[in-house]
Scaffold this motif. Structure first.
Motif, PDB file in Angstrom:
ATOM      1  N   ALA A 231      31.562  31.586  33.016  1.00 37.10           N
ATOM      2  CA  ALA A 231      33.029  31.577  33.049  1.00 37.10           C
ATOM      3  C   ALA A 231      33.576  32.969  32.740  1.00 37.10           C
ATOM      4  O   ALA A 231      34.533  33.423  33.383  1.00 37.10           O
ATOM      5  N   ASP A 232      32.975  33.658  31.779  1.00 36.69           N
ATOM      6  CA  ASP A 232      33.417  35.012  31.446  1.00 36.69           C
ATOM      7  C   ASP A 232      33.168  35.960  32.612  1.00 36.69           C
ATOM      8  O   ASP A 232      34.026  36.796  32.936  1.00 36.69           O
ATOM      9  N   GLU A 233      32.013  35.833  33.253  1.00 29.51           N
ATOM     10  CA  GLU A 233      31.711  36.695  34.403  1.00 29.51           C
ATOM     11  C   GLU A 233      32.694  36.444  35.541  1.00 29.51           C
ATOM     12  O   GLU A 233      33.146  37.384  36.199  1.00 29.51           O
ATOM     13  N   ARG A 234      33.050  35.176  35.757  1.00 30.16           N
ATOM     14  CA  ARG A 234      34.006  34.856  36.825  1.00 30.16           C
ATOM     15  C   ARG A 234      35.386  35.397  36.486  1.00 30.16           C
ATOM     16  O   ARG A 234      36.069  35.968  37.340  1.00 30.16           O
ATOM     17  N   LEU A 235      35.824  35.233  35.235  1.00 29.61           N
ATOM     18  CA  LEU A 235      37.126  35.752  34.813  1.00 29.61           C
ATOM     19  C   LEU A 235      37.157  37.271  34.934  1.00 29.61           C
ATOM     20  O   LEU A 235      38.139  37.841  35.414  1.00 29.61           O
ATOM     21  N   THR A 236      36.087  37.925  34.536  1.00 31.49           N
ATOM     22  CA  THR A 236      36.000  39.380  34.640  1.00 31.49           C
ATOM     23  C   THR A 236      36.099  39.838  36.092  1.00 31.49           C
ATOM     24  O   THR A 236      36.830  40.773  36.413  1.00 31.49           O
ATOM     25  N   ALA A 237      35.377  39.145  36.976  1.00 29.71           N
ATOM     26  CA  ALA A 237      35.407  39.502  38.402  1.00 29.71           C
ATOM     27  C   ALA A 237      36.787  39.272  39.002  1.00 29.71           C
ATOM     28  O   ALA A 237      37.301  40.121  39.748  1.00 29.71           O
ATOM     29  N   MET A 238      37.407  38.150  38.669  1.00 27.69           N
ATOM     30  CA  MET A 238      38.736  37.861  39.212  1.00 27.69           C
ATOM     31  C   MET A 238      39.758  38.869  38.699  1.00 27.69           C
ATOM     32  O   MET A 238      40.597  39.349  39.471  1.00 27.69           O
ATOM     33  N   ALA A 239      39.688  39.197  37.422  1.00 22.61           N
ATOM     34  CA  ALA A 239      40.622  40.182  36.864  1.00 22.61           C
ATOM     35  C   ALA A 239      40.428  41.534  37.530  1.00 22.61           C
ATOM     36  O   ALA A 239      41.393  42.208  37.882  1.00 22.61           O
ATOM     37  N   GLY A 240      39.185  41.928  37.727  1.00 21.18           N
ATOM     38  CA  GLY A 240      38.904  43.199  38.384  1.00 21.18           C
ATOM     39  C   GLY A 240      39.400  43.236  39.814  1.00 21.18           C
ATOM     40  O   GLY A 240      39.880  44.263  40.290  1.00 21.18           O
ATOM     41  N   SER A 241      39.320  42.094  40.493  1.00 21.04           N
ATOM     42  CA  SER A 241      39.733  42.069  41.890  1.00 21.04           C
ATOM     43  C   SER A 241      41.234  42.245  42.069  1.00 21.04           C
ATOM     44  O   SER A 241      41.686  42.662  43.130  1.00 21.04           O
ATOM     45  N   VAL A 242      42.013  41.928  41.032  1.00 10.42           N
ATOM     46  CA  VAL A 242      43.464  42.115  41.110  1.00 10.42           C
ATOM     47  C   VAL A 242      43.942  43.293  40.270  1.00 10.42           C
ATOM     48  O   VAL A 242      45.134  43.559  40.184  1.00 10.42           O
ATOM     49  N   GLY A 243      43.002  43.980  39.633  1.00 14.75           N
ATOM     50  CA  GLY A 243      43.351  45.155  38.842  1.00 14.75           C
ATOM     51  C   GLY A 243      44.086  44.827  37.557  1.00 14.75           C
ATOM     52  O   GLY A 243      44.958  45.575  37.132  1.00 14.75           O
ATOM     53  N   ALA A 244      43.737  43.679  36.956  1.00 15.86           N
ATOM     54  CA  ALA A 244      44.395  43.256  35.723  1.00 15.86           C
ATOM     55  C   ALA A 244      43.364  43.105  34.611  1.00 15.86           C
ATOM     56  O   ALA A 244      42.163  43.054  34.869  1.00 15.86           O
ATOM     57  N   THR A 245      43.855  42.993  33.389  1.00 11.80           N
ATOM     58  CA  THR A 245      42.965  42.696  32.272  1.00 11.80           C
ATOM     59  C   THR A 245      42.655  41.201  32.287  1.00 11.80           C
ATOM     60  O   THR A 245      43.390  40.403  32.889  1.00 11.80           O
ATOM     61  N   LYS A 246      41.584  40.814  31.607  1.00 13.71           N
ATOM     62  CA  LYS A 246      41.265  39.394  31.501  1.00 13.71           C
ATOM     63  C   LYS A 246      42.392  38.660  30.781  1.00 13.71           C
ATOM     64  O   LYS A 246      42.740  37.539  31.136  1.00 13.71           O
ATOM     65  N   SER A 247      42.984  39.292  29.807  1.00 16.72           N
ATOM     66  CA  SER A 247      44.086  38.690  29.070  1.00 16.72           C
ATOM     67  C   SER A 247      45.278  38.405  29.982  1.00 16.72           C
ATOM     68  O   SER A 247      45.862  37.314  29.946  1.00 16.72           O
ATOM     69  N   ALA A 248      45.656  39.376  30.804  1.00 17.21           N
ATOM     70  CA  ALA A 248      46.789  39.196  31.712  1.00 17.21           C
ATOM     71  C   ALA A 248      46.491  38.103  32.731  1.00 17.21           C
ATOM     72  O   ALA A 248      47.351  37.269  33.035  1.00 17.21           O
ATOM     73  N   LEU A 249      45.267  38.082  33.261  1.00 20.41           N
ATOM     74  CA  LEU A 249      44.909  37.051  34.224  1.00 20.41           C
ATOM     75  C   LEU A 249      44.902  35.681  33.567  1.00 20.41           C
ATOM     76  O   LEU A 249      45.405  34.711  34.138  1.00 20.41           O
ATOM     77  N   MET A 250      44.342  35.570  32.367  1.00 21.89           N
ATOM     78  CA  MET A 250      44.298  34.288  31.672  1.00 21.89           C
ATOM     79  C   MET A 250      45.707  33.760  31.433  1.00 21.89           C
ATOM     80  O   MET A 250      45.988  32.579  31.647  1.00 21.89           O
ATOM     81  N   GLN A 251      46.616  34.620  31.019  1.00 20.32           N
ATOM     82  CA  GLN A 251      47.994  34.177  30.800  1.00 20.32           C
ATOM     83  C   GLN A 251      48.601  33.682  32.106  1.00 20.32           C
ATOM     84  O   GLN A 251      49.265  32.648  32.148  1.00 20.32           O
ATOM     85  N   TRP A 252      48.374  34.398  33.193  1.00 22.34           N
ATOM     86  CA  TRP A 252      48.900  33.987  34.494  1.00 22.34           C
ATOM     87  C   TRP A 252      48.332  32.637  34.911  1.00 22.34           C
ATOM     88  O   TRP A 252      49.053  31.770  35.401  1.00 22.34           O
ATOM     89  N   LEU A 253      47.016  32.445  34.724  1.00 18.10           N
ATOM     90  CA  LEU A 253      46.387  31.183  35.089  1.00 18.10           C
ATOM     91  C   LEU A 253      46.997  30.027  34.296  1.00 18.10           C
ATOM     92  O   LEU A 253      47.271  28.953  34.846  1.00 18.10           O
ATOM     93  N   ILE A 254      47.225  30.227  33.004  1.00 23.50           N
ATOM     94  CA  ILE A 254      47.822  29.187  32.167  1.00 23.50           C
ATOM     95  C   ILE A 254      49.238  28.873  32.643  1.00 23.50           C
ATOM     96  O   ILE A 254      49.633  27.711  32.752  1.00 23.50           O
ATOM     97  N   GLU A 255      50.003  29.908  32.933  1.00 23.78           N
ATOM     98  CA  GLU A 255      51.383  29.702  33.379  1.00 23.78           C
ATOM     99  C   GLU A 255      51.454  29.023  34.740  1.00 23.78           C
ATOM    100  O   GLU A 255      52.412  28.315  35.033  1.00 23.78           O
ATOM    101  N   GLN A 256      50.451  29.212  35.583  1.00 25.09           N
ATOM    102  CA  GLN A 256      50.439  28.645  36.937  1.00 25.09           C
ATOM    103  C   GLN A 256      49.796  27.272  37.016  1.00 25.09           C
ATOM    104  O   GLN A 256      49.904  26.611  38.049  1.00 25.09           O
ATOM    105  N   ALA A 257      49.133  26.833  35.960  1.00 24.41           N
ATOM    106  CA  ALA A 257      48.411  25.560  35.994  1.00 24.41           C
ATOM    107  C   ALA A 257      49.373  24.410  36.270  1.00 24.41           C
ATOM    108  O   ALA A 257      50.408  24.270  35.625  1.00 24.41           O
TER     109      ALA A 257
END
Length: 77
Positions: free
Chosen positions: A25-51
């Motif tokens: 899960a961490d590797e997937r989050l890291t890859a997804m964050a890298g693909s959009v040029g964001a931090t894992k924290s910023a991506l995680m917040q976005w994912l929570i807000e979009q759920a």
């Protein structure tokens, strides 16, 4: 990979989360964050807000992926 950090002081009422996740899960989050040029924290917040949630506030799909059996699966033989 050029990750844009959040601007200092840009978070509203920030909270530090102490979470443990599986390596995959961490590797997937890291890859997804890298693909959009964001931090894992910023991506995680976005994912929570979009759920997408149901009327009870549960993430849609949670119940089907995590069924709650009424009885324990005991071997009676």
């Amino acid at each position: 990979m050029n990750i844009q950090p959040r601007q200092r002081g840009s978070l509203v009422d920030p909270r530090r989360l102490g979470l443990w996740v599986e390596r995959s899960a961490d590797e997937r989050l890291t890859a997804m964050a890298g693909s959009v040029g964001a931090t894992k924290s910023a991506l995680m917040q976005w994912l929570i807000e979009q759920a997408d949630v149901d009327a009870a506030g549960r993430p849609r799909g949670w119940d089907s992926d995590h069924p709650r059996a009424e009885e324990l699966p005991l071997d009676s033989q």
